[in-house]
Design a protein around this motif. Structure first.
Motif, PDB file in Angstrom:
ATOM      1  N   ASP A 181       0.023  -7.088  -1.970  1.00  0.00           N
ATOM      2  CA  ASP A 181      -1.388  -6.972  -1.596  1.00  0.00           C
ATOM      3  C   ASP A 181      -2.075  -8.321  -1.767  1.00  0.00           C
ATOM      4  N   ILE A 182      -2.177  -9.059  -0.678  1.00  0.00           N
ATOM      5  CA  ILE A 182      -2.752 -10.412  -0.768  1.00  0.00           C
ATOM      6  C   ILE A 182      -4.276 -10.378  -0.943  1.00  0.00           C
ATOM      7  N   THR A 183      -4.867  -9.177  -0.840  1.00  0.00           N
ATOM      8  CA  THR A 183      -6.314  -9.120  -1.111  1.00  0.00           C
ATOM      9  C   THR A 183      -6.567  -9.031  -2.618  1.00  0.00           C
ATOM     10  N   LYS A 184      -5.477  -8.821  -3.367  1.00  0.00           N
ATOM     11  CA  LYS A 184      -5.676  -8.669  -4.819  1.00  0.00           C
ATOM     12  C   LYS A 184      -5.012  -9.783  -5.614  1.00  0.00           C
ATOM     13  N   THR A 185      -4.469 -10.787  -4.970  1.00  0.00           N
ATOM     14  CA  THR A 185      -3.780 -11.856  -5.703  1.00  0.00           C
ATOM     15  C   THR A 185      -4.801 -12.788  -6.348  1.00  0.00           C
ATOM     16  N   SER A 186      -4.364 -13.451  -7.421  1.00  0.00           N
ATOM     17  CA  SER A 186      -5.265 -14.346  -8.160  1.00  0.00           C
ATOM     18  C   SER A 186      -5.537 -15.610  -7.340  1.00  0.00           C
ATOM     19  N   GLU A 187      -6.572 -16.328  -7.755  1.00  0.00           N
ATOM     20  CA  GLU A 187      -6.920 -17.601  -7.089  1.00  0.00           C
ATOM     21  C   GLU A 187      -5.717 -18.536  -7.048  1.00  0.00           C
ATOM     22  N   ILE A 188      -5.015 -18.564  -8.199  1.00  0.00           N
ATOM     23  CA  ILE A 188      -3.865 -19.482  -8.295  1.00  0.00           C
ATOM     24  C   ILE A 188      -2.806 -19.092  -7.269  1.00  0.00           C
ATOM     25  N   VAL A 216       2.470  -6.515   9.915  1.00  0.00           N
ATOM     26  CA  VAL A 216       3.265  -5.341  10.301  1.00  0.00           C
ATOM     27  C   VAL A 216       2.769  -4.126   9.525  1.00  0.00           C
ATOM     28  N   LEU A 217       2.302  -3.123  10.265  1.00  0.00           N
ATOM     29  CA  LEU A 217       1.889  -1.870   9.647  1.00  0.00           C
ATOM     30  C   LEU A 217       3.127  -0.983   9.543  1.00  0.00           C
ATOM     31  N   ASP A 218       3.488  -0.637   8.311  1.00  0.00           N
ATOM     32  CA  ASP A 218       4.736   0.101   8.063  1.00  0.00           C
ATOM     33  C   ASP A 218       4.490   1.597   8.171  1.00  0.00           C
ATOM     34  N   ASN A 263      -6.449  11.015  10.595  1.00  0.00           N
ATOM     35  CA  ASN A 263      -7.145  11.035   9.297  1.00  0.00           C
ATOM     36  C   ASN A 263      -7.251   9.636   8.732  1.00  0.00           C
ATOM     37  N   LYS A 264      -6.152   8.884   8.881  1.00  0.00           N
ATOM     38  CA  LYS A 264      -6.162   7.527   8.317  1.00  0.00           C
ATOM     39  C   LYS A 264      -6.803   6.527   9.260  1.00  0.00           C
ATOM     40  N   LEU A 265      -6.531   6.701  10.539  1.00  0.00           N
ATOM     41  CA  LEU A 265      -6.957   5.697  11.524  1.00  0.00           C
ATOM     42  C   LEU A 265      -7.741   6.396  12.640  1.00  0.00           C
ATOM     43  N   PRO A 266      -8.987   6.817  12.322  1.00  0.00           N
ATOM     44  CA  PRO A 266      -9.738   7.634  13.287  1.00  0.00           C
ATOM     45  C   PRO A 266      -9.938   6.966  14.639  1.00  0.00           C
ATOM     46  N   ASP A 267      -9.979   5.647  14.687  1.00  0.00           N
ATOM     47  CA  ASP A 267     -10.194   4.985  15.987  1.00  0.00           C
ATOM     48  C   ASP A 267      -8.900   4.791  16.770  1.00  0.00           C
ATOM     49  N   GLY A 268      -7.794   5.188  16.164  1.00  0.00           N
ATOM     50  CA  GLY A 268      -6.514   5.110  16.885  1.00  0.00           C
ATOM     51  C   GLY A 268      -5.784   3.799  16.654  1.00  0.00           C
ATOM     52  N   ILE A 269      -4.480   3.856  16.939  1.00  0.00           N
ATOM     53  CA  ILE A 269      -3.625   2.686  16.700  1.00  0.00           C
ATOM     54  C   ILE A 269      -3.936   1.571  17.709  1.00  0.00           C
ATOM     55  N   THR A 324       0.810  -1.238   0.000  1.00  0.00           N
ATOM     56  CA  THR A 324       0.000   0.000   0.000  1.00  0.00           C
ATOM     57  C   THR A 324       0.834   1.275   0.000  1.00  0.00           C
ATOM     58  N   TYR A 325       2.115   1.188   0.335  1.00  0.00           N
ATOM     59  CA  TYR A 325       2.930   2.363   0.660  1.00  0.00           C
ATOM     60  C   TYR A 325       2.150   3.236   1.651  1.00  0.00           C
ATOM     61  N   PHE A 326       2.052   4.559   1.412  1.00  0.00           N
ATOM     62  CA  PHE A 326       1.400   5.413   2.417  1.00  0.00           C
ATOM     63  C   PHE A 326      -0.133   5.400   2.308  1.00  0.00           C
ATOM     64  N   ASP A 327      -0.631   4.722   1.281  1.00  0.00           N
ATOM     65  CA  ASP A 327      -2.041   4.829   0.943  1.00  0.00           C
ATOM     66  C   ASP A 327      -2.869   3.708   1.590  1.00  0.00           C
ATOM     67  N   PHE A 328      -3.213   3.879   2.840  1.00  0.00           N
ATOM     68  CA  PHE A 328      -4.031   2.858   3.515  1.00  0.00           C
ATOM     69  C   PHE A 328      -4.960   3.528   4.516  1.00  0.00           C
ATOM     70  N   ASN A 329      -5.938   2.769   4.923  1.00  0.00           N
ATOM     71  CA  ASN A 329      -6.791   3.189   6.036  1.00  0.00           C
ATOM     72  C   ASN A 329      -7.095   1.951   6.871  1.00  0.00           C
ATOM     73  N   GLU A 330      -7.896   2.118   7.890  1.00  0.00           N
ATOM     74  CA  GLU A 330      -8.129   0.987   8.792  1.00  0.00           C
ATOM     75  C   GLU A 330      -8.755  -0.198   8.070  1.00  0.00           C
ATOM     76  N   GLU A 331      -9.699   0.133   7.192  1.00  0.00           N
ATOM     77  CA  GLU A 331     -10.407  -0.934   6.475  1.00  0.00           C
ATOM     78  C   GLU A 331      -9.428  -1.786   5.662  1.00  0.00           C
ATOM     79  N   LYS A 332      -8.509  -1.084   4.977  1.00  0.00           N
ATOM     80  CA  LYS A 332      -7.536  -1.793   4.135  1.00  0.00           C
ATOM     81  C   LYS A 332      -6.663  -2.721   4.990  1.00  0.00           C
ATOM     82  N   ILE A 333      -6.211  -2.197   6.119  1.00  0.00           N
ATOM     83  CA  ILE A 333      -5.318  -2.999   6.983  1.00  0.00           C
ATOM     84  C   ILE A 333      -6.080  -4.199   7.548  1.00  0.00           C
TER      85      ILE A 333
END
Ligand code: GLA
Length: 728
Positions: free
Chosen positions: A609-616, A367-369, A391-397, A342-351
């Motif tokens: 990004d293991i949420t975007k990898t193919s079935e294989i 590990v959240l980088d 802004n990214k993690l409104p509920d806190g770390i 994700t580099y810097f582009d993430f939010n809680e939902e993504k993590i």
């Protein structure tokens, strides 16, 4: 007894299983080095040899009052050489005294031998129980200046290791400016060696370079504030015919993470002086009356059976006698790091999506980088502000850490605590907390400045800022990063005459911080990183349980990087991740299977990004994780044998043998396939004698595998294969 003092000959013999290190006190109270090499038990003749060599050419007396005979230290092998008299080679010690003189002459006073090993105040060091090692301390004194030096030697008999360090104590009235104080210096009476060291860059760490010694000097150093990507604080002197399995080699590794120097000087008579210690360039330590200064520790390994045995000694020593804490010698979790996903582009939902998917696949830690703190959305801001980016993690770390833990995997977090961004609350509050020189522009590196860890209040801030985050209890892992070199090295609070102490004081401050975090949070697994392998050294191994080996995650490049790193560092400590293709650093596309196998040679994980990898790929990931769980004890805790080097050809073969020799992993990698070559046979090593192993339903005797060899077959470009052998 591994250390013997032979009183009637004033001779010290430091013995390990296969090596002898011998020196003596001459009648002039001078220490003369006699021998380092293959173990000698009958010492008759050793002093005569030295007398014949040196006395024919006597030129000067080292100290007229003490010398019964004239003695030239310019020719003899010296145990620890000083600047200022007739020895014109590189000194191990150089100081400026109150009267402006620079002459040091130390004479033997006393020694003691005791079991175990003392700690080195404020510095990382190997440690030992009373059964494991024995220590010799020699006290030397110069009555003109009041300088006392204590040389410390510890023999780890079973490992063929001798460690060394030196403590300077000022017992005189006036301050002494120490300009150079090496951790070790060894004189050899030959120059017939190759010099081996590891050099590189970020993304290209630990290339092996081997070259013959030449007249004059080979000197390697870092003045960058960290051991650095450019050169590892390691070198070896190997006989010309030394290979992985045969021949003599002396390995030297420094347990230090800051500026260092090492080298070998060949003199006009073809003697070699090898040395290692804190970099004397831009170094000055003012030792006031009553103060003491201790050098970092140098570790010397002798091997009569090639580079492989040398590396295994380092690996065993560092795993058992340098690493500490809960994770010492225990297998590491399989992790996913979100950086390349994700580099810097993430939010809680993504993590949380990544965490759920990771759990499903069998991954054990997320590990959240970079980017979870302050206002950080790129690398221009917020280092120093170690509180949640709301802004990214409104509920806190804390909340995110709990949610990830509730999913059933552990949670880890990235920090870069030694740094400050000019755009940060910390910098606005404490602009003088960074390394700088008043009135001079501050050079930026990755848009950031370095905090002045020579200051106690800065160290305290870091400990409390990191501790406050860790206190939430659901953080099991931290990745501790450090992403730039030192510039404008000055401290706002140190006196002018102490400014050349800043780089070393920084390291002492950092070691103190890491000690407090490590002991304060003993359950937290700690990863070290410095833009990849920029500070992957033995000093840091006292605190960190693993390292990010390189920011280059390309599997084909990683084969080389991991191979070179393994010369000193155990594979247990090498973070290695499967990343996406085309690779983000090289643009290369390497098959998924190969990426998995290369990462399995270290501390295995994923960085895509293991949420975007193919079935294989999902199926492949599951298989990889199952396989790694089966073999990780062998890879992480077993013995490494390097069979074929990526620096010598297109094929690389590395073998891991479990400590009980029952299981063997043979990893084979091909960079570019070579057709019409007939050498795909590799000889295995370190197997159980007179036994039979099974691999892919075939049975092979140890004799066959070690002497005839195993056919690894031909592979395609950028391919890999793992052969598993089980003792039957
Ligand atoms: C360094 C590290 C990377 C990553 C980034 C984050 O480059 O080596 O692994 O953590 O910082 O900024």
């Amino acid at each position: 007894m591994s250390i013997e003092y032979i009183a009637d000959r004033n001779l010290f013999h430091i013995k390990t299983l296969n090596s002898s290190y011998i020196f003596r006190v001459r009648k002039e109270y001078v220490l003369e080095h006699l021998y380092y090499g293959k173990r000698i038990d009958a010492l008759r003749g050793i002093e005569h040899l030295s007398d014949e060599n040196y006395f024919g050419a006597t030129l000067h007396a080292i100290d007229a009052e003490l010398a019964e005979e004239k003695l030239s230290t310019g020719r003899m092998c010296v145990e620890y050489p000083f600047y200022g008299s007739v020895d014109m080679r590189q000194p191990a010690f150089h100081a400026v005294y109150n009267d402006g003189s620079r002459v040091t002459k130390m004479f033997y006073v006393a020694h003691k031998i005791f079991p175990g090993k003392p700690t080195l105040d404020g510095l990382p060091a190997t440690y030992a129980s009373e059964d494991e090692a024995q220590t010799l301390e020699i006290t030397m004194f110069d009555s003109m200046t009041g300088l006392k030096l204590v040389y410390r030697y510890t023999a780890f008999e079973a490992l063929d290791v001798v460690t060394r360090s030196v403590t300077a104590v000022n017992t005189g009235k006036f301050g002494i400016n120490i300009k150079k104080i090496m951790s070790c210096s060894v004189d050899f009476d030959s120059s017939d060696y190759d010099f081996i060291h590891l050099h590189g860059e970020a993304w290209r760490e630990c290339e092996i370079e081997r070259k013959p010694l030449v007249s004059g000097e080979i000197r390697i150093n870092s003045a960058r504030g960290a051991s650095s990507h450019l050169h590892s604080p390691f070198f070896a002197l190997a006989q010309k015919n030394t290979t992985e399995d045969n021949g003599e080699v002396y390995g030297f590794s420094l347990v230090y993470s800051g500026n260092f120097e090492l080298g070998a000087e060949v003199d006009s008579l073809k003697n070699t002086r090898a040395y290692m210690g804190i970099n004397s360039f831009d170094f000055n330590w003012l030792l006031d009356s009553g103060e003491s200064f201790t050098t970092p520790e140098a570790v010397m390994v002798y091997s009569k059976s090639g580079l492989g045995a040398m590396s295994r000694s380092f690996h065993n020593l560092y795993r058992n006698n340098l690493a500490r804490g809960k994770y010492k010698n225990s297998i590491r979790p399989i992790l996913i790091n979100n950086w390349e996903a994700t580099y810097f582009d993430f939010n809680e939902e993504k993590i949380l999506d990544l965490a759920s998917k990771a759990k499903e696949l069998g991954i054990e830690l997320l590990v959240l980088d970079d980017g979870w703190f302050g206002k950080r959305n790129d690398d221009k801001t917020s280092l120093g502000d170690w509180y949640t980016n709301s802004n990214k993690l409104p509920d806190g770390i804390d909340s995110l850490a709990k949610k990830v833990t509730d999913i059933g995997i552990k949670f880890g977090l990235w920090f870069e605590p030694e740094m400050v961004s000019p755009d940060s609350d910390l910098y606005r509050k404490h602009p003088d907390w960074c390394l700088h020189i008043d009135g001079r522009a501050k050079s930026m590196g990755r848009n950031q400045l370095i905090l002045d860890l020579s200051r106690q209040e800065v160290c305290d801030y870091i400990v409390s800022a990191v501790s406050d985050v860790l206190k939430c209890g659901n953080i099991s892992y931290i990745k501790w990063d450090m992403n730039r070199n030192f510039t404008e090295i000055g401290s706002a609070v140190l006196a002018p005459e102490r400014q050349s102490e800043v780089a070393h004081r920084y390291m002492l401050g950092l070691y103190g911080i890491l000690e407090r975090i490590k002991t304060g949070f003993p359950d937290v697994l700690m990863e070290g990183c410095a833009s990849g392998g920029g500070r992957f050294d033995a000093g840091m191994m006292h605190y960190f349980d693993q390292f990010w080996t390189s920011d280059n995650s390309d599997a084909t490049d990683r084969v080389k990087i991991q191979y070179g790193t393994s010369l000193v560092m155990p594979n247990l400590f090498m973070g290695a991740h499967v990343s996406a293709v085309p690779n983000h650093q090289t643009g290369r596309t390497v098959p998924f299977e190969t990426r998995g196998l290369v990462a399995m040679c270290g501390q295995f994980g994923y960085e895509l990004d293991i949420t975007k990898t193919s079935e294989i790929e999902v199926e492949e990931i599951k298989k990889q994780i199952q396989l790694y769980k089966k073999i990780r004890t062998i890879v992480q805790l077993g013995d490494l044998h390097r069979i074929k080097s990526p620096f010598d050809g297109e094929n690389t073969v590395v073998e891991f043998v479990s400590k009980d020799k029952k299981s063997v992993c043979l990893f084979c990698f091909t960079r570019m396939c070579q057709v019409q070559y007939n050498s795909d046979k590799v000889k295995l090593e370190g197997l159980m004698p007179n036994s039979v192993y099974k691999c892919e339903d075939e049975e092979y005797s140890t004799d066959f595998l070690e002497n005839f060899g195993f056919d690894i077959q031909k592979f395609n470009d950028h391919s890999g294969k793992l052969f598993l052998f089980e003792l039957i």
